[in-house]
Every structure is written in structure tokens, then in C-alpha cells.
Design an enzyme around this catalytic site. Structure first.
Site, PDB file in Angstrom:
ATOM      1  N   LYS A 229       0.850  -1.205   0.000  1.00  0.00           N
ATOM      2  CA  LYS A 229       0.000   0.000   0.000  1.00  0.00           C
ATOM      3  C   LYS A 229       0.878   1.245   0.000  1.00  0.00           C
ATOM      4  CE  LYS A 229       0.714   1.408   4.522  1.00  0.00           C
ATOM      5  NZ  LYS A 229       1.600   2.513   4.861  1.00  0.00           N
TER       6      LYS A 229
ATOM      7  N   ALA B 116       9.453  -0.468   5.442  1.00  0.00           N
ATOM      8  CA  ALA B 116       9.470   0.539   4.377  1.00  0.00           C
ATOM      9  C   ALA B 116       8.205   1.393   4.342  1.00  0.00           C
ATOM     10  CB  ALA B 116       9.669  -0.154   3.032  1.00  0.00           C
TER      11      ALA B 116
ATOM     12  N   GLY C 185       3.941  -4.506   3.878  1.00  0.00           N
ATOM     13  CA  GLY C 185       4.009  -5.864   3.324  1.00  0.00           C
ATOM     14  C   GLY C 185       3.590  -6.912   4.346  1.00  0.00           C
TER      15      GLY C 185
ATOM     16  N   ASP D 144      -2.747  -1.559  10.438  1.00  0.00           N
ATOM     17  CA  ASP D 144      -2.827  -1.462   8.972  1.00  0.00           C
ATOM     18  C   ASP D 144      -3.569  -2.641   8.342  1.00  0.00           C
ATOM     19  OD1 ASP D 144      -1.546   0.917   8.550  1.00  0.00           O
ATOM     20  OD2 ASP D 144       0.411   0.051   8.077  1.00  0.00           O
TER      21      ASP D 144
HETATM   22  P1  ATP Z   1       4.529  -1.116   9.579  1.00  0.00           P
HETATM   23  O1  ATP Z   1       3.219  -1.856   9.428  1.00  0.00           O
HETATM   24  O2  ATP Z   1       5.186  -1.303  10.920  1.00  0.00           O
HETATM   25  O3  ATP Z   1       4.508   0.291   9.068  1.00  0.00           O
HETATM   26  P2  ATP Z   1       6.214  -1.647   7.329  1.00  0.00           P
HETATM   27  O4  ATP Z   1       5.231  -1.342   6.270  1.00  0.00           O
HETATM   28  O5  ATP Z   1       7.277  -0.645   7.531  1.00  0.00           O
HETATM   29  O6  ATP Z   1       5.484  -1.944   8.678  1.00  0.00           O
HETATM   30  P3  ATP Z   1       6.328  -4.490   7.152  1.00  0.00           P
HETATM   31  O7  ATP Z   1       6.728  -5.198   5.924  1.00  0.00           O
HETATM   32  O8  ATP Z   1       4.871  -4.562   7.448  1.00  0.00           O
HETATM   33  O9  ATP Z   1       6.888  -3.026   7.054  1.00  0.00           O
HETATM   34  O10 ATP Z   1       7.186  -5.087   8.380  1.00  0.00           O
HETATM   35  C1  ATP Z   1       7.240  -4.533   9.655  1.00  0.00           C
HETATM   36  C2  ATP Z   1       7.984  -5.494  10.593  1.00  0.00           C
HETATM   37  O11 ATP Z   1       7.172  -6.650  10.801  1.00  0.00           O
HETATM   38  C3  ATP Z   1       9.290  -5.987  10.010  1.00  0.00           C
HETATM   39  O12 ATP Z   1      10.337  -5.262  10.576  1.00  0.00           O
HETATM   40  C4  ATP Z   1       9.343  -7.477  10.338  1.00  0.00           C
HETATM   41  O13 ATP Z   1      10.303  -7.755  11.325  1.00  0.00           O
HETATM   42  C5  ATP Z   1       7.972  -7.834  10.883  1.00  0.00           C
HETATM   43  N1  ATP Z   1       7.262  -8.864  10.084  1.00  0.00           N
HETATM   44  C6  ATP Z   1       6.474  -9.821  10.595  1.00  0.00           C
HETATM   45  N2  ATP Z   1       5.918 -10.552   9.614  1.00  0.00           N
HETATM   46  C7  ATP Z   1       6.345 -10.051   8.433  1.00  0.00           C
HETATM   47  C8  ATP Z   1       6.105 -10.384   7.064  1.00  0.00           C
HETATM   48  N3  ATP Z   1       5.294 -11.381   6.697  1.00  0.00           N
HETATM   49  N4  ATP Z   1       6.707  -9.637   6.124  1.00  0.00           N
HETATM   50  C9  ATP Z   1       7.506  -8.599   6.486  1.00  0.00           C
HETATM   51  N5  ATP Z   1       7.785  -8.267   7.752  1.00  0.00           N
HETATM   52  C10 ATP Z   1       7.212  -8.964   8.745  1.00  0.00           C
END
Ligand code: ATP
Length: 319
Positions: A21, A121, A125, A160
Site C-alpha cells: 500500500k 518501508a 508488506g 494497517d
Molecule cells: P509497519 O506496518 O510497521 O509500518 P512496514 O510497512 O514498515 O510496517 P512491514 O513489511 O509490514 O513493514 O514489516 C514490519 C515489521 O514486521 C518488520 O520489521 C518485520 O520484522 C515484521 N514482520 C512480521 N511478519 C512479516 C512479514 N510477513 N513480512 C515482512 N515483515 C514482517
């Protein structure tokens, strides 16, 4: 979908796409007594996605295999292939176990996760993977749970995640759990770029000063975009987490500058970063911008488009 009656026979698996997203705007209105923040955001799914293959396992068995694909598997992009837990702390396993417990299911699940979305990021994801797992598990376990019930359960795992059940652009409010889907957003080309380092969501929010007067910005942006006016929309694209993210990680500051110089019409941080993006007016403009960022050596440059409507439903595959 799984068979004519939506049911699987237990020997089949499901293939699910989990889109990233982008926050086209993000206003932090207040800090709540429960520690969460009151936000308003316009969120859109994009074509960059992870893929999950999900199969039923015998009672109580939950397993996960993670592979990095696409940009994350090659060249400079490899440095973004990190930070995805392969144990029970991964959100997909947490989601599967939570649904099993609440629905009284004894069967387990095997999940093959192909990551193309960088973590840490602001592309959510992990949240998208969790939502995709819940949808697939509900179908494989033949549960009669509507999407909104799954979304309510998902809110217990992360702010999210509920948004991903609408699977369409939407206005998000509260701590992220109040979702109003929006029709009429165009499938605009987009370029996403990541610095080598990620950002921790909590640290970025802690550096942000909430401002309730920004209420309504996301809705105004939605109106401009659904009326097809990118010119009116661009100045309304603002992310209140961008200043603290720029301070915390100088590479974000640098990337936004470089994107502007490379022709991005409105470079912006997504979520709490560290990924940045720009909507583009044409495919040619997107290709040129992506090529320039690639040539400048930024590790995660993705070219794609905004997804205006529903993403594919989970697809049945043979084991
Ligand atoms: P946030 O929802 O915290 O803003 P983000 O968009 O920055 O997250 P995500 O890919 O959602 O990034 O990952 C956030 C953290 O969740 C990562 O640092 C990771 O350690 C943990 N995590 C748990 N499950 C997953 C997954 N399936 N894919 C990626 N990260 C995961």
C-alpha cells in the site's frame, strides 16, 4: 475461488497475492491515551505484491518458508531482503494461529511466502501478508466468516491490516481500523524507491507533532483524485511523518531530493517510511524516473501502478 461451492477438499492449496500500500496523504491528528495515534489517510493498493501459497496441514502444525523474489533477489536490491522472521513471530503465522483459536479449528497451515515488498518501508508488506493469510485460511478451513469479521479480528494484530480486506483505495481513520472504500481512483503509474535502511514505525511517530487542524485533508485529496485532477491533487499530497523520517534517516532526505531532481512531480514518503514514491502522469514519465533512480544506484526501485479496484481473490491450485 475454491470450487463451485467455495470449499476446498483439504488436498488443495490457495495462491494469494498480497499487494503493498501507499499513503497518498497521512495526517496525524492526535496521540491517544491507549498509545495509538489518531490518523487520517488516503491509502491505495499498488501492483507491487508478495505471493503466498497456503495449504492445510494436520492438526496443530503451522509452518512457514520465506523466499525473496524480484528486486529483492538480485543486485543492489538484495540489501532490502532482510528483517522477515521465519518463526512464529511472522505475522502470517500469528494470523493463522489467531483465526484457528477463535474459530475453533484444529487443522494447521503450511505457508510459502515469496517476498517482493521490502519490510520496514511503510509499504505494509507484513500487514498485507497477514490479511492474505486470513482470507486463504478462512477459505481452506471452510469457515463461514464474512470479510468484515476477518477484518475485525485482523485489527487485533495490527492497525494497517483491516484496510486490506476492502482491497481497494480507501480513506482510513481512527488508528487505521475505520475504512471507507473509494471508487473512481485512476490506475496511475507510480514509482517507488527505498533507501538501503528501513525505519521503525514507533520512532517516526514519536518524532511527529500531532495537529488536529489537518482533519479533512485526506478527503479533499480523494475528491481531487476521483474527479481526475492530478494538478489539484498534488499539493494535497502530504505526509506528516515525512519531517521526522527525514531527520531520523538522512537517506530519506537525500532520496526525496534526488527524486525531485530526477523529474518526480510530487515525491512523498509512504507511511512511516523509509520508502518514497511519486505518482506519474504517464507510463513514459514513470519509466524515465525509475531508470534515473536505478542509474543513481538506489537499491529498491519499483515501477508499477495504483490498483483502482479489487485485487484477485485467492486462487485454487493443486498440491
Ligand atoms: P509497519 O506496518 O510497521 O509500518 P512496514 O510497512 O514498515 O510496517 P512491514 O513489511 O509490514 O513493514 O514489516 C514490519 C515489521 O514486521 C518488520 O520489521 C518485520 O520484522 C515484521 N514482520 C512480521 N511478519 C512479516 C512479514 N510477513 N513480512 C515482512 N515483515 C514482517
Amino acid at each position: 475461488m475454491a470450487g463451485n461451492n467455495g470449499q476446498t477438499d483439504g488436498t488443495q492449496g490457495l495462491l494469494v497475492r498480497a499487494p503493498a500500500k501507499l499513503n497518498l496523504s497521512l495526517a496525524v491528528l492526535d496521540r491517544r491515551p491507549d498509545g495509538f495515534h489518531e490518523i487520517e489517510s488516503l491509502m491505495v493498493p499498488v501492483s507491487l505484491h508478495d505471493r503466498l501459497r497456503v495449504q492445510v496441514q494436520p492438526a496443530g502444525q503451522f509452518s512457514l518458508a520465506v523466499r525473496f523474489k524480484g528486486r529483492l533477489a538480485h543486485g543492489v536490491g538484495r540489501q532490502l531482503a532482510r528483517d522477515v522472521p521465519t518463526d512464529d513471530s511472522n505475522l502470517v503465522i500469528q494470523a493463522a494461529r489467531l483465526l484457528a483459536a477463535r474459530a475453533g479449528v484444529t487443522a494447521g497451515l503450511a505457508i510459502d511466502l515469496e517476498k517482493e515488498i521490502p519490510s520496514g518501508a511503510g509499504l505494509a508488506g507484513g500487514s498485507s501478508d497477514a490479511a492474505a493469510t486470513l482470507m486463504a485460511a478462512a477459505q481452506l478451513w471452510n469457515l463461514d466468516w464474512p470479510m468484515d469479521r476477518l477484518a475485525d479480528l485482523a485489527a487485533e494484530l495490527g492497525s494497517d491490516i483491516p484496510w486490506f480486506f476492502a482491497q481497494a483505495p480507501g480513506l482510513v481513520a481512527g488508528r487505521g481500523e475505520q475504512v471507507t472504500p473509494l471508487a473512481g481512483i485512476k490506475p496511475l503509474p507510480v514509482v517507488i524507491a527505498c533507501p538501503a535502511e528501513g525505519l521503525a514505525t514507533g520512532a517516526v511517530y514519536a518524532g511527529c507533532q500531532p495537529d488536529a487542524s489537518r482533519r479533512g485533508e485526506a478527503a479533499a485529496l480523494a475528491t481531487a483524485l476521483t474527479e481526475g485532477s492530478l494538478r489539484r491533487a498534488l499539493p494535497l499530497m502530504r505526509n506528516m511523518l515525512e519531517p521526522p523520517a527525514r531527520r531520523l534517516l538522512p537517506a530519506v532526505d537525500q532520496l526525496l531530493e534526488v527524486m525531485g531532481r530526477a523529474g518526480a512531480v510530487r515525491p512523498l514518503l509512504t507511511g512511516s517510511g523509509s520508502a518514497c514514491f511519486s505518482l506519474c502522469r504517464t507510463l513514459t514519465e514513470a519509466q524515465r524516473l525509475a531508470a534515473r533512480l536505478d542509474a543513481a544506484g538506489w537499491p529498491g526501485v519499483f515501477q508499477g501502478r495504483v490498483l483502482p479496484g479489487r485485487v484477485d481473490a485467492p486462487q485454487l491450485v493443486d498440491n
